[in-house]
Each structure stands twice: as structure tokens, then as C-alpha cells.
Design an enzyme around this catalytic site. Sequence first.
Site, PDB file in Angstrom:
ATOM      1  N   LYS A   1       0.840  -1.200   0.000  1.00 26.46           N
ATOM      2  CA  LYS A   1       0.000   0.000   0.000  1.00 26.46           C
ATOM      3  C   LYS A   1       0.874   1.249   0.000  1.00 26.46           C
ATOM      4  O   LYS A   1       1.949   1.265   0.621  1.00 26.46           O
ATOM      5  CB  LYS A   1      -0.912  -0.043   1.232  1.00 26.46           C
ATOM      6  CG  LYS A   1      -1.971   1.040   1.285  1.00 26.46           C
ATOM      7  CD  LYS A   1      -2.855   0.818   2.500  1.00 26.46           C
ATOM      8  CE  LYS A   1      -3.944   1.867   2.644  1.00 26.46           C
ATOM      9  NZ  LYS A   1      -4.810   1.607   3.814  1.00 26.46           N
TER      10      LYS A   1
ATOM     11  N   SER B   1      -9.386   1.669   2.946  1.00 28.43           N
ATOM     12  CA  SER B   1      -8.561   2.464   2.048  1.00 28.43           C
ATOM     13  C   SER B   1      -7.548   1.625   1.268  1.00 28.43           C
ATOM     14  O   SER B   1      -6.870   2.135   0.387  1.00 28.43           O
ATOM     15  CB  SER B   1      -7.819   3.537   2.858  1.00 28.43           C
ATOM     16  OG  SER B   1      -6.998   2.948   3.861  1.00 28.43           O
TER      17      SER B   1
ATOM     18  N   SER C   1      -9.940  -0.844   6.847  1.00 33.74           N
ATOM     19  CA  SER C   1      -9.347  -0.645   5.527  1.00 33.74           C
ATOM     20  C   SER C   1      -8.673  -1.854   4.918  1.00 33.74           C
ATOM     21  O   SER C   1      -8.335  -1.841   3.740  1.00 33.74           O
ATOM     22  CB  SER C   1      -8.344   0.511   5.589  1.00 33.74           C
ATOM     23  OG  SER C   1      -9.009   1.734   5.803  1.00 33.74           O
TER      24      SER C   1
END
Length: 442
Positions: free
Chosen positions: A79, A154, A178
Site C-alpha cells: 500500500k 482504504s 481498511s
Amino acid sequence: MDWLKASATEQGRAIMAGLVSPIDLAEGYLDAIERAPLGPRIFARTTPDRARAEAIAAHDRARAGLRRSLLDGVTLAWKDNIDSAGVATEAGSMLLEGRIPDRDAALLETATLQGAICLGKTHMTELAFSGLGLNPTVATVPNAYDADLVAGGSSGGSAVAVAMGLAAAAIGSDTGGSIRLPAAWNGIVGFKPTPSAVDMTGILPLCRRFDVVGPMARTVEDCAEIFGLLRGHPAPDLRGASARGLRLMVLDGLPFEDAREEPVAGFEEAVQRLAAAGVSITRAAPPCVTDAAALSPTLFASEAYGLWRDQIEAAPELMYPPILERFRGGREVSAADYVAGWERLFHLRQDWAATAAPFDAVILPTAPTLPPEIARLEEDAAYFAAQNLLALRNTRIGNSMGLPAISLPTARPACGLMLMGPAGGDLRLLRVAQAVEMALRD
């Protein structure tokens, strides 16, 4: 066999057996990302030079019988809020455009030392502050089932990279859901460890008291191995895990309020299969859950705004307005209310621990809703706000209570089953999840 679609642990064992080379795997994924029409909406950037160098080293270790771990030579996506040396790490925000860290985050460094290959950085919600995955200012990740829908956030790019066969597994972060929400909405497994279980040095924060990093993969075994890899510890032993005799508590009440039919049906069908496999099922709705949920506006937004206030207010025009509004929602919270909120949550966590203690895990639908359409979210700010709160409601329970939690796919697309264990009980939860996964697959 198409090794690019195999699980991370299957790839690791194939490398060990000489059936596939880390070089071929890395090149295969880099080529697949390059050819994927939606690739630019999934990967913020790839790291081909690093991936190739690490793959060659892993190949040589395998030939010499010097592999460092089961996942030595396996490619992982990371990420874009996880620092990577010499490569931009921008957390999906124009506020951080051109930010290039000098060194890897601690857990990326640890994974690399054990042979994991860094494939690249995945797109995410701006500064990680939304569960939907909408990011018009940088890139909105498409859902793996339907590109017109959001992927969840996210850690949406990490989830879709795995679901679409563009990485063996991926790493995400989780503050309010997330990891687990995009895992559920894209049909993979996502594991959120207990906060502090992994070293967060070099991770761009959202709310330090809730933030944690964890794996997103095709199987529970993958997640267990990667969890060990991130910490530099042996993976938990999942051998012999069995659903028979497990005691699971269905968390009734809040998780089912205003829930859509599909996620509830997928969850209840899974519960029936577990009962048939010999699992003891109890249902309860402890009031501490609703009480803790009421504290979320006080605790989450205030810390997030406190951490990012200076950068945000220096250039608010660079942010997507609904995300800017979420951050600014924390600026009116007083210090006294923040401290009192944490004191209240401390006691609610004690209530939760007493309620959940007799059970091996607590289960509930990962999300009470399905991924919304990108176009409608972009057009309707009120719809965005309502859908974001609803999407994160169930996952946030685990964050508020400080628990490890994992989402598994059900038989229905984009519908997940979540298990939560006791704080610090990460290894035990992974073993329970392995048993549940096998029961749901039988």
C-alpha cells in the site's frame, strides 16, 4: 499450472520444489500489470528494478538450498502509505506528491530480509480516511467484480491486485476497516492484527492508536505466513485446525441494522454451514458495542485531524472535498472530550472482553452493504458520507475494541464473514479462521 493465480504459500512451495523460479514469477506479474487495462488504477507505481534484483537473488538462494523463508521469492504489493526507499510514497494524496523516503518501512525491510519481493505500491484512499475507496484526485481503484463499483478502502489497490492476479499477496493498513472491507468486497482474505503486533515505523499514520498493518491474500494460510514474515517471527502452526467443537458468538444487534439482504444472506448461509460442521453457535448483542460506536466521531476524526492539520490547512484545495470535510470534522473536538472518550472506551473494552471470553471468536458480516457505484458517489456528497459510515460500521467494532480480526469470503460475491478474537490473540484467531475457511469450502 498458472502460477500467477496460485496462493502465496503454493508459490513458495513450488519455488522450494524447483517447479517455478522467482524470476519467472516477478516477470510474469510485471508483465500482467503492464498489460492490464485497469492496471494504472490499481498500482500507483511498480518497482521493476528492485523486483528483478530481488527475484534474481531469491532464485540463486533457492538453487543453493539457502532459502530464508517459505515466502522467499514470492512477490508482494505494498500500500502506498508504507515507505519504500527511493520510491515515492504519497498515501493517495496530492498533499504528498513527490514525497520520496530515504529508507524502507521497518516491516518492508523485515520482509525483504526474509526474501519477499517488492512488486510495487498500490493506490489507496486519500490519506487512508475512507472505507469506500473513492479517490478522484489521484485514482479510484475499480472493484474486481465490476469496474463501475468502488473497491473499498482504504487498501483498495492491494485487495484488487490480489483478486485480479496481479500480485501473489499484498499488504494493507487498517484503522477502521481498511483491510477487511476491500477484502470482502473483492472476494479475498484480509487480516487485521492487534494494534502494536507489527512495527509501524515508516508507515504514514492516520490514527496511531488504531492503525495497524496486515496481509491481504487468497487464503488464511497465506495471511498467517505473511503475518510471520512482517514480524520476523515463525508463522503460526495451522496444522490440524478443525471447526468441530469451536464456540462462536454471532454479534447480533448493531451489525445487522439497515443491512442489505445479500451480505446478511451470505453470512447466515455460512453460519448454517459452520453449524453443520460441528460449530457451537451463540447469539448476543452486548450494549458495549453500540456505546463504543458512539465514540467514533470523538476518537477517530480528532486524532486524524490533529496529525494532518498543518499539511491540510496549508493546501486544502488539493484534497477531495468529502475527505477534507471528514478530517475537519475532528477540529471541534475538545481535548477534554477526547481524553474522556478514551477513558470511556477503556471500560467498554473490559466489558467486551468479559462478554467474548467464553468463545473462540465472535463472528458477524464484514460489511452490512455492497460496493456502491463510483459515478453516484462522485455526484452526491451526502450519499458518499452515508455510504462510507455504513460500510465501515461493522469493521470499526474490531478497531474500537482493539481486536485482531479477519474477513473471509462467503459463497456470495462481495459478501464477507468476519471473525474477531481477543486482543493479542492473533495466532489463535488465525488458527480458528483456518478451521472456518476449511468448513466453508467443504
